[in-house]
Design a protein around this motif. Structure first.
Motif, short mmCIF file in Angstrom:
data_model
loop_
_atom_site.label_atom_id
_atom_site.label_comp_id
_atom_site.label_asym_id
_atom_site.label_seq_id
_atom_site.Cartn_x
_atom_site.Cartn_y
_atom_site.Cartn_z
N ASN A 161 0.81 -1.22 0.00
CA ASN A 161 0.00 0.00 0.00
C ASN A 161 0.85 1.28 0.00
OD1 ASN A 161 -2.95 -0.70 0.14
ND2 ASN A 161 -2.23 -1.93 1.85
N SER A 162 1.94 1.26 0.76
CA SER A 162 2.76 2.48 0.83
C SER A 162 3.41 2.78 -0.51
CB SER A 162 3.83 2.33 1.92
OG SER A 162 4.68 1.23 1.65
N THR A 163 3.88 1.74 -1.20
CA THR A 163 4.47 1.94 -2.52
C THR A 163 3.41 2.36 -3.53
OG1 THR A 163 6.20 0.30 -2.08
CG2 THR A 163 5.76 0.83 -4.39
N ALA A 164 2.21 1.78 -3.41
CA ALA A 164 1.12 2.15 -4.32
C ALA A 164 0.78 3.63 -4.18
CB ALA A 164 -0.10 1.29 -4.04
N LYS A 165 0.84 4.16 -2.98
CA LYS A 165 0.55 5.58 -2.76
C LYS A 165 1.60 6.46 -3.44
CE LYS A 165 -1.92 5.01 1.63
NZ LYS A 165 -1.90 5.28 3.09
N VAL A 166 2.86 6.02 -3.37
CA VAL A 166 3.94 6.76 -4.03
C VAL A 166 3.74 6.78 -5.54
CG1 VAL A 166 6.42 6.76 -4.53
CG2 VAL A 166 5.62 6.28 -2.21
N ILE A 167 3.39 5.61 -6.10
CA ILE A 167 3.20 5.51 -7.54
C ILE A 167 1.97 6.30 -7.99
CG2 ILE A 167 2.72 3.92 -9.44
CD1 ILE A 167 4.38 1.84 -7.92
N SER A 168 0.89 6.20 -7.22
CA SER A 168 -0.34 6.92 -7.56
C SER A 168 -0.12 8.43 -7.50
CB SER A 168 -1.48 6.52 -6.61
OG SER A 168 -1.81 5.16 -6.78
N SER A 169 0.64 8.86 -6.50
CA SER A 169 0.95 10.30 -6.38
C SER A 169 1.74 10.77 -7.59
CB SER A 169 1.74 10.55 -5.10
OG SER A 169 2.13 11.90 -4.99
N TYR A 170 2.68 9.96 -8.04
CA TYR A 170 3.46 10.31 -9.23
C TYR A 170 2.57 10.33 -10.46
CZ TYR A 170 6.44 9.58 -13.29
OH TYR A 170 7.00 9.66 -14.53
N LEU A 171 1.69 9.33 -10.60
CA LEU A 171 0.77 9.28 -11.74
C LEU A 171 -0.06 10.55 -11.84
CD1 LEU A 171 -0.62 5.62 -11.77
CD2 LEU A 171 0.30 6.84 -13.73
N ASN A 172 -0.49 11.06 -10.70
CA ASN A 172 -1.36 12.24 -10.67
C ASN A 172 -0.58 13.56 -10.77
OD1 ASN A 172 -3.69 10.65 -10.36
ND2 ASN A 172 -3.41 10.57 -8.13
N SER A 173 0.76 13.46 -10.76
CA SER A 173 1.57 14.69 -10.76
C SER A 173 2.05 15.09 -12.14
CB SER A 173 2.78 14.50 -9.84
OG SER A 173 3.70 13.57 -10.42
N THR A 174 1.83 14.23 -13.14
CA THR A 174 2.35 14.51 -14.47
C THR A 174 1.41 13.98 -15.54
OG1 THR A 174 4.20 14.09 -15.99
CG2 THR A 174 3.71 12.38 -14.38
N ARG A 175 1.46 14.60 -16.70
CA ARG A 175 0.64 14.14 -17.83
C ARG A 175 1.32 13.01 -18.59
NH1 ARG A 175 -1.78 19.67 -20.69
NH2 ARG A 175 -3.00 20.41 -18.87
N SER A 176 2.61 12.83 -18.35
CA SER A 176 3.36 11.79 -19.07
C SER A 176 4.14 10.94 -18.07
CB SER A 176 4.30 12.43 -20.09
OG SER A 176 3.59 13.20 -21.03
N PRO A 177 3.46 10.07 -17.34
CA PRO A 177 4.16 9.23 -16.36
C PRO A 177 4.91 8.07 -17.03
CG PRO A 177 1.83 8.70 -16.38
CD PRO A 177 2.01 9.88 -17.31
N TYR A 178 6.07 7.74 -16.48
CA TYR A 178 6.88 6.64 -16.99
C TYR A 178 7.39 5.80 -15.83
CZ TYR A 178 7.04 8.76 -21.66
OH TYR A 178 6.70 9.27 -22.90
N ALA A 179 7.76 4.56 -16.14
CA ALA A 179 8.34 3.68 -15.13
C ALA A 179 9.07 2.53 -15.82
CB ALA A 179 7.26 3.13 -14.19
#
Length: 224
Positions: A161-179
């Motif tokens: 869950n903690s990692t998912a929050k980090v990833i979700s926050s990143y997803l919502n912070s940019t129009r072009s998310p990458y990983a």
């Protein structure tokens, strides 16, 4: 001493039994009779971890066995909730879990997809996303059983869950998310430790009798 001697005889005769898989809550040990040897599962000093790097440079490390090496530096990242067909025939949770038939290949192709496990702990996304053209899967495991490594059929890893929050926050912070998901590496950890899924005491039958009796390796044991 008599009880301890009796337990030793029982163990020699092979009359031992699992503590159960109802952890980590207390008092969940399912086999607590005094005449059997109750064994809980422990981890050893080996874990298999897959690193995930996000487009902003942040790196997270999760438990899982991913034998696939990335072919490029980064891949587009999308949430399963945003990768489904534009149809009212599916429920939002089915999109989040990346259930069979819910993912739109045009949205998934060439991307890493963030999905969830089902309430039963299943992860169909491991096969659904590659079929839809995806290159990787990040699977949020809500069960909390983070002590053992799952083996994936495609580039993937489970996340907590903690990692998912980090990833979700990143997803919502940019129009072009990458990983990118890197190939799994073996790492050394402190051991022994009781596996999170293994049932704990105290003994429900008698507070004067400790259960489980002993612990034995039961996490990430190599076998064929």
């Amino acid at each position: 001493m008599d009880i301890l001697f009796h337990r030793a005889l029982i163990a020699k005769d092979g009359n031992s039994i699992s503590a159960g898989n109802e952890g980590p809550s207390l008092g969940k040990v399912v086999n607590h009779a005094p005449w059997i040897l109750t064994v809980t599962a422990s981890g050893i000093n080996r874990q298999y971890r897959s690193q995930v790097m996000l487009g902003n440079g942040k790196i997270v490390s999760e438990i899982g066995i991913n034998t696939f090496s990335p072919k490029q530096k980064l891949y587009p990242l999308i949430s399963g909730a945003d990768a489904g067909f534009d149809s009212s025939g599916y429920l939002p949770r089915e999109y989040r879990m990346c259930m069979e038939g819910t993912m739109d290949p045009e949205k998934v192709k060439g991307k890493i997809v963030l999905c969830e496990t089902t309430p039963m702990g299943d992860d169909p996304a491991d096969s659904v996303i590659p079929k839809a053209g995806g290159v990787g899967t990040l699977i949020l495991d809500n069960s909390g059983r983070d002590d053992f490594a799952d083996i994936f059929m495609s580039s993937a890893t489970k996340i907590d869950n903690s990692t998912a929050k980090v990833i979700s926050s990143y997803l919502n912070s940019t129009r072009s998310p990458y990983a990118v998901i890197y190939k799994t590496k073996e790492v050394k950890v402190s051991a022994p430790f009781v596996a999170s899924f293994s049932s704990r005491g105290p003994n429900k039958g008698s507070r004067h009798l400790l259960k489980p009796d002993i612990t034995a390796p039961g996490v990430d044991i190599l076998a064929a």
